[in-house]
Design an enzyme around this catalytic site. Structure first.
Site, PDB file in Angstrom:
ATOM      1  N   ARG A 117       0.879  -1.184   0.000  1.00 11.42           N
ATOM      2  CA  ARG A 117       0.000   0.000   0.000  1.00 11.42           C
ATOM      3  C   ARG A 117       0.907   1.221   0.000  1.00 11.42           C
ATOM      4  NH1 ARG A 117      -5.232   1.504   3.604  1.00 11.42           N
ATOM      5  NH2 ARG A 117      -6.093   0.147   2.003  1.00 11.42           N
TER       6      ARG A 117
ATOM      7  N   HIS B  39      -7.553   0.785  -6.199  1.00 11.98           N
ATOM      8  CA  HIS B  39      -7.726  -0.038  -4.994  1.00 11.98           C
ATOM      9  C   HIS B  39      -8.437  -1.338  -5.402  1.00 11.98           C
ATOM     10  CE1 HIS B  39      -7.900  -1.218  -0.950  1.00 11.98           C
ATOM     11  NE2 HIS B  39      -8.757  -0.356  -0.444  1.00 11.98           N
TER      12      HIS B  39
ATOM     13  N   GLN C  24     -10.282  -3.825  -2.918  1.00 12.08           N
ATOM     14  CA  GLN C  24     -11.588  -3.394  -2.424  1.00 12.08           C
ATOM     15  C   GLN C  24     -12.687  -3.752  -3.431  1.00 12.08           C
ATOM     16  OE1 GLN C  24     -12.229  -1.767   0.691  1.00 12.08           O
ATOM     17  NE2 GLN C  24     -14.275  -2.435   0.103  1.00 12.08           N
TER      18      GLN C  24
ATOM     19  N   ASP D 170     -17.120   7.278  -1.494  1.00 13.15           N
ATOM     20  CA  ASP D 170     -15.860   7.138  -0.754  1.00 13.15           C
ATOM     21  C   ASP D 170     -15.524   8.521  -0.194  1.00 13.15           C
ATOM     22  OD1 ASP D 170     -13.381   6.258   0.220  1.00 13.15           O
ATOM     23  OD2 ASP D 170     -12.403   6.257  -1.750  1.00 13.15           O
TER      24      ASP D 170
ATOM     25  N   CYS E  55     -16.298   1.862   0.960  1.00 11.47           N
ATOM     26  CA  CYS E  55     -15.155   0.998   1.302  1.00 11.47           C
ATOM     27  C   CYS E  55     -14.684   1.184   2.741  1.00 11.47           C
ATOM     28  CB  CYS E  55     -14.016   1.244   0.325  1.00 11.47           C
ATOM     29  SG  CYS E  55     -13.311   2.904   0.424  1.00 11.47           S
TER      30      CYS E  55
ATOM     31  N   ARG F  69     -13.535  -8.372   2.427  1.00 14.15           N
ATOM     32  CA  ARG F  69     -12.117  -8.152   2.135  1.00 14.15           C
ATOM     33  C   ARG F  69     -11.322  -9.398   2.494  1.00 14.15           C
ATOM     34  NH1 ARG F  69      -9.956  -3.057   1.929  1.00 14.15           N
ATOM     35  NH2 ARG F  69      -8.103  -4.192   1.282  1.00 14.15           N
TER      36      ARG F  69
END
Ligand code: CP
Ligand code: NVA
Length: 301
Positions: free
Chosen positions: A105, A132, A135, A220, A260, A288
């Site tokens: 990340r 991402h 996700q 988001d 998310c 996840r």
């Protein structure tokens, strides 16, 4: 090294691979729920490199590796030699000579690409400024578990054209749903990416029009990690794009909504939607774990 599969964006999977992976994720979820031990990754080690904060990603990858019989080590880029300027290429060669799979990340997407180029083991993008994809595995698993096939359906993205939005563009293209992106001018996702998804993704500045008849609404945060200093400006620019009951009322009667997380109640999503007992947002977070277990199995197959 060319046979090493990486997962840097959703485009690294074919449609069939993605669908099989999501099916496997739901199977692994059942095994986990039923308490059936499944140690397909016995002795395997994952390195988890974080240059940004995380709750879900860190916990889901570490728990997932342990549940599959392997282990995961947390490496903060600040506390390793990466934080002191050791080249990514050298780091990738060394770390990949010692572990079986790597998760990263970080900020620049090109850093993950560079790492993968020099890694002898699979590399997973666990969020960059641009994408991402992990996700999206969880989001698509959640949507399909609740509503079945998503081909031909409509998704409304509300807010910033950020890393999540850009991963939705890839998902729309691969899975064949239509993504309507409601965002103000100046907050659009990459035009190159939109061009690649022609017929599957379009910009619609009006959030009401974008929500009409949608089968899924997604939002988001307005200021992503690394944009903290722009938070106030972004709040002003994006306030009309809040995911709330009024927009949900315009969507399909069976519409679901996703976020998310972490969420800011009263900003990009209202508190009543976050705290609605029927929301599938918590399934989305849990998935996840299951989706990434399926991903790791796939990459280490
Ligand atoms: N959604 C997500 O990636 O959460 P974290 O930042 O907590 O990992
Ligand atoms: N767009 C957000 C997602 C967090 C999981 C960010 O990059 O901070």
């Amino acid at each position: 090294m060319s046979h090493t599969r990486h997962f840097l964006t959703l485009n690294d999977l074919t449609r069939d691979e993605l669908l099989a992976l999501l099916k496997r994720a739901s199977e692994l979820k059942k095994l986990q729920r039923n308490g059936v031990a499944h140690d397909s990754l016995k002795g395997k080690v994952m390195a988890m490199i974080f240059a940004k904060s995380s709750t879900r990603t860190r916990v889901s990858f570490e728990a997932g590796m342990t549940q599959l019989g392997g282990s995961a080590m947390f490496l903060s880029s600040a506390d390793t030699q990466m934080g002191r300027g050791e080249p990514i290429s050298d780091t990738a060669k060394v770390i990949s000579s010692m572990v079986d799979i790597v998760m990263i990340r970080t900020f620049a997407h090109t850093d993950v690409e560079l790492f993968a180029e020099h890694s002898s083991v699979p590399v997973i993008n666990a969020l960059t400024d641009d994408y991402h994809p992990c996700q999206l595995l969880a989001d698509m698993q959640t949507w399909m578990e609740h509503r079945g096939d998503v081909q031909g359906k409509t998704v409304c993205w509300l807010g910033d054209g950020n890393n999540m939005c850009q991963s939705y563009i890839n998902a729309a293209k691969i899975l064949g749903f239509h993504l309507k992106i409601a965002c103000p001018e100046g907050f659009e996702p990459s035009t190159e990416l939109l061009d690649q998804a022609q017929g599957f993704a379009s910009i619609e500045n009006d959030p009401k029009r974008a929500s009409e008849g949608a089968h899924l609404l997604v939002t988001d945060v307005w200021a992503s990690m690394g944009q903290e200093e722009e938070a106030r400006m972004r709040e002003q620019a994006l306030s009309a794009y809040q995911l709330n009951q009024d927009l949900l009322d315009l969507a399909d009667p069976e519409a679901l909504y996703l976020h998310c997380l972490p969420a800011h109640r009263g900003e990009e999503i209202t508190a009543d939607l976050m705290d609605n007992p029927d929301t599938v947002i918590w399934d989305e977070a849990e998935n996840r774990l299951h989706a990434q277990k399926a991903l790791i199995e796939f990459l280490l197959r």
